[in-house]
Scaffold this motif. Structure first.
Motif, PDB file in Angstrom:
ATOM      1  N   TYR A   1      38.931  45.046  37.019  1.00 44.79           N
ATOM      2  CA  TYR A   1      39.797  46.177  37.364  1.00 44.79           C
ATOM      3  C   TYR A   1      41.221  45.957  36.840  1.00 44.79           C
ATOM      4  CZ  TYR A   1      36.138  46.705  40.980  1.00 44.79           C
ATOM      5  OH  TYR A   1      34.956  46.820  41.666  1.00 44.79           O
TER       6      TYR A   1
ATOM      7  N   ARG B   1      45.091  55.967  34.135  1.00 44.08           N
ATOM      8  CA  ARG B   1      44.112  55.304  34.990  1.00 44.08           C
ATOM      9  C   ARG B   1      44.527  53.843  35.090  1.00 44.08           C
ATOM     10  NH1 ARG B   1      39.426  52.273  35.299  1.00 44.08           N
ATOM     11  NH2 ARG B   1      37.908  52.986  36.866  1.00 44.08           N
TER      12      ARG B   1
ATOM     13  N   SER C   1      42.955  48.538  39.794  1.00 44.63           N
ATOM     14  CA  SER C   1      43.567  48.097  41.050  1.00 44.63           C
ATOM     15  C   SER C   1      44.040  46.652  41.010  1.00 44.63           C
ATOM     16  CB  SER C   1      42.586  48.281  42.205  1.00 44.63           C
ATOM     17  OG  SER C   1      41.402  47.525  41.993  1.00 44.63           O
TER      18      SER C   1
ATOM     19  N   ARG D   1      45.347  60.009  42.772  1.00 42.26           N
ATOM     20  CA  ARG D   1      44.071  59.898  43.484  1.00 42.26           C
ATOM     21  C   ARG D   1      43.550  58.472  43.340  1.00 42.26           C
ATOM     22  NH1 ARG D   1      43.707  63.953  39.947  1.00 42.26           N
ATOM     23  NH2 ARG D   1      42.104  62.859  38.741  1.00 42.26           N
TER      24      ARG D   1
ATOM     25  N   GLU E   1      40.275  55.918  43.176  1.00 46.85           N
ATOM     26  CA  GLU E   1      38.843  55.778  42.933  1.00 46.85           C
ATOM     27  C   GLU E   1      38.342  54.621  43.792  1.00 46.85           C
ATOM     28  OE1 GLU E   1      35.855  54.517  39.249  1.00 46.85           O
ATOM     29  OE2 GLU E   1      37.878  55.284  38.808  1.00 46.85           O
TER      30      GLU E   1
ATOM     31  N   ARG F   1      35.012  52.441  45.479  1.00 49.45           N
ATOM     32  CA  ARG F   1      33.622  52.149  45.195  1.00 49.45           C
ATOM     33  C   ARG F   1      33.059  51.188  46.235  1.00 49.45           C
ATOM     34  NH1 ARG F   1      32.911  50.333  39.286  1.00 49.45           N
ATOM     35  NH2 ARG F   1      33.912  52.353  38.995  1.00 49.45           N
TER      36      ARG F   1
ATOM     37  N   THR G   1      30.539  55.918  44.705  1.00 43.84           N
ATOM     38  CA  THR G   1      31.913  56.084  44.221  1.00 43.84           C
ATOM     39  C   THR G   1      32.456  57.398  44.738  1.00 43.84           C
ATOM     40  OG1 THR G   1      31.459  54.823  42.210  1.00 43.84           O
ATOM     41  CG2 THR G   1      33.378  56.272  42.174  1.00 43.84           C
ATOM     42  N   ARG G   2      33.683  57.391  45.214  1.00 45.34           N
ATOM     43  CA  ARG G   2      34.341  58.620  45.642  1.00 45.34           C
ATOM     44  C   ARG G   2      35.799  58.582  45.220  1.00 45.34           C
ATOM     45  NH1 ARG G   2      36.504  58.518  51.385  1.00 45.34           N
ATOM     46  NH2 ARG G   2      36.648  56.317  51.938  1.00 45.34           N
ATOM     47  N   VAL G   3      36.406  59.757  45.108  1.00 43.24           N
ATOM     48  CA  VAL G   3      37.803  59.893  44.714  1.00 43.24           C
ATOM     49  C   VAL G   3      38.543  60.590  45.846  1.00 43.24           C
ATOM     50  CG1 VAL G   3      39.406  60.896  43.048  1.00 43.24           C
ATOM     51  CG2 VAL G   3      37.231  59.937  42.263  1.00 43.24           C
TER      52      VAL G   3
ATOM     53  N   GLU H   1      34.122  48.854  50.937  1.00 43.97           N
ATOM     54  CA  GLU H   1      34.687  49.653  49.854  1.00 43.97           C
ATOM     55  C   GLU H   1      35.898  48.955  49.245  1.00 43.97           C
ATOM     56  OE1 GLU H   1      34.196  54.474  49.857  1.00 43.97           O
ATOM     57  OE2 GLU H   1      35.815  53.644  51.055  1.00 43.97           O
TER      58      GLU H   1
ATOM     59  N   HIS I   1      44.321  57.053  39.727  1.00 42.46           N
ATOM     60  CA  HIS I   1      44.404  58.085  38.702  1.00 42.46           C
ATOM     61  C   HIS I   1      45.668  58.909  38.936  1.00 42.46           C
ATOM     62  CE1 HIS I   1      40.182  57.649  37.273  1.00 42.46           C
ATOM     63  NE2 HIS I   1      40.011  57.190  38.503  1.00 42.46           N
TER      64      HIS I   1
END
Length: 323
Positions: free
Chosen positions: A54, A65, A68, A172, A174, A176, A180-182, A206, A212
């Motif tokens: 990441y 993007r 993290s 936003r 991201e 996981r 995966t959700r935003v 998570e 983003h």
């Protein structure tokens, strides 16, 4: 320091499984280690996630993007960020010390916990640390505490300068885990309400994978102002992230968020609306800043933040928008 289990995750799956079993994640360690040393947090297991992939910063027509595990220093000095998203680089450079910025990661910065002195003093009453214990700040020394977004359970301010800049730019996250959700950052950080111990919309196991930041005509004309008791290594009394799009002497877009005064990074939609269609100039900045503290509920020792917030917003509007 008390005994705990330590391991290194070699893959995302290893990290997710460990997190689902209640382990805490560590990357730079600039927050968690402090909390463990002070016995504010006592996780039974800690998992190092530095091997996860990441660490990229990608910039394109759609925006940024940011991985993290990118460090604060890496993001602050990235040439595209400095040129096209200066509010982000400025917020980072006004955070912590150079040594900490070299260690701390973007994901860790967004997950850091409050610097409220009562939260970090295990002899004080704190609902965030011990739900149901009470809040010493309500009747104690609350000069540094929130005037916006507080509750009867908690008035601790959110500590991240970066989060203020990112909320202003509609960033936003991201996430996981099992999938995966935003999630918009503004929704990821939670106001205290009656559950101040639940600070983030994150599920067991998570991880924040990336941030983003959408592109926009306002991102290049942006900046961050931080007002504090001393010039270096100090948390904000008030701060303002401002991004403006001005065309033909008219303000056609405004993005404004503030920190140091609220329990979460606080978006000032009323100020934004007051700017739209107006001509840039001192009268416009002053008039818009007057609504910056609408809804404020100051405590005994922090009423000064109402006027300080208005002046901070007005000053940064002038800096970004011009006199």
């Amino acid at each position: 320091m008390y005994p705990f289990r330590f391991s290194k995750a070699a893959s995302e799956r290893e990290a997710w499984l460990a997190g689902g079993r209640g382990a805490r994640y560590i990357a730079g360690g600039t927050t968690l280690i402090d909390l463990m040393r002070e016995t504010v947090e006592r996780p039974q297991a800690v998992v190092d996630i530095n091997a996860l992939p990441y660490r990229r910063i990608e910039s394109g027509r759609s925006g940024l993007r940011i991985g993290s595990l990118v460090t604060m220093a890496e993001l602050a000095r990235h040439p595209r960020v400095r040129a096209e998203y200066p509010v982000i680089s400025q917020a980072l450079e006004l955070s912590a010390s150079a040594q900490l910025r070299n260690m701390a990661t973007i994901g860790g910065n967004l997950m850091q916990r409050t610097r409220c002195v009562y939260f970090r003093d295990v002899t004080a009453a704190c609902n965030k640390r011990a739900p149901g214990a009470g809040c010493s700040a309500l009747e104690g020394d609350n000069r540094m505490h929130a005037i916006l977004g507080g509750s009867a359970a908690c008035v601790a301010t959110h500590p991240s300068d970066l989060a203020v800049a990112l909320v202003a730019l509609d960033a936003r996250l991201e996430l996981r885990g099992q999938g995966t959700r935003v999630v918009p950052l503004a929704e990821f950080v939670r106001r205290p309400g009656q559950t101040p111990q639940i600070e983030h919309d994150i599920r067991p196991g998570e991880l924040i994978v990336a941030v983003h930041v959408p592109a926009g005509p306002y991102t290049a004309r942006s900046g961050y102002l931080k007002v504090r008791d001393r010039q270096s290594y100090e948390f904000a009394l008030a701060s303002a992230a401002v991004a403006l799009h001005i065309e033909n002497r008219r303000i056609v877009a405004a993005r404004i968020a503030v920190g140091g005064v609220a329990t979460v990074p606080w978006r000032l939609t009323a100020v934004e609306n007051a700017l739209l269609g107006r001509t840039p100039g001192n009268d416009t900045w002053q008039a818009a800043a007057m609504v910056a503290a609408d809804g404020a509920e100051p405590l005994r020792h922090n009423e000064y933040k109402v006027e300080l917030l208005r002046r901070t917003v007005a000053r940064q509007l002038e800096t970004v928008g011009g006199a």
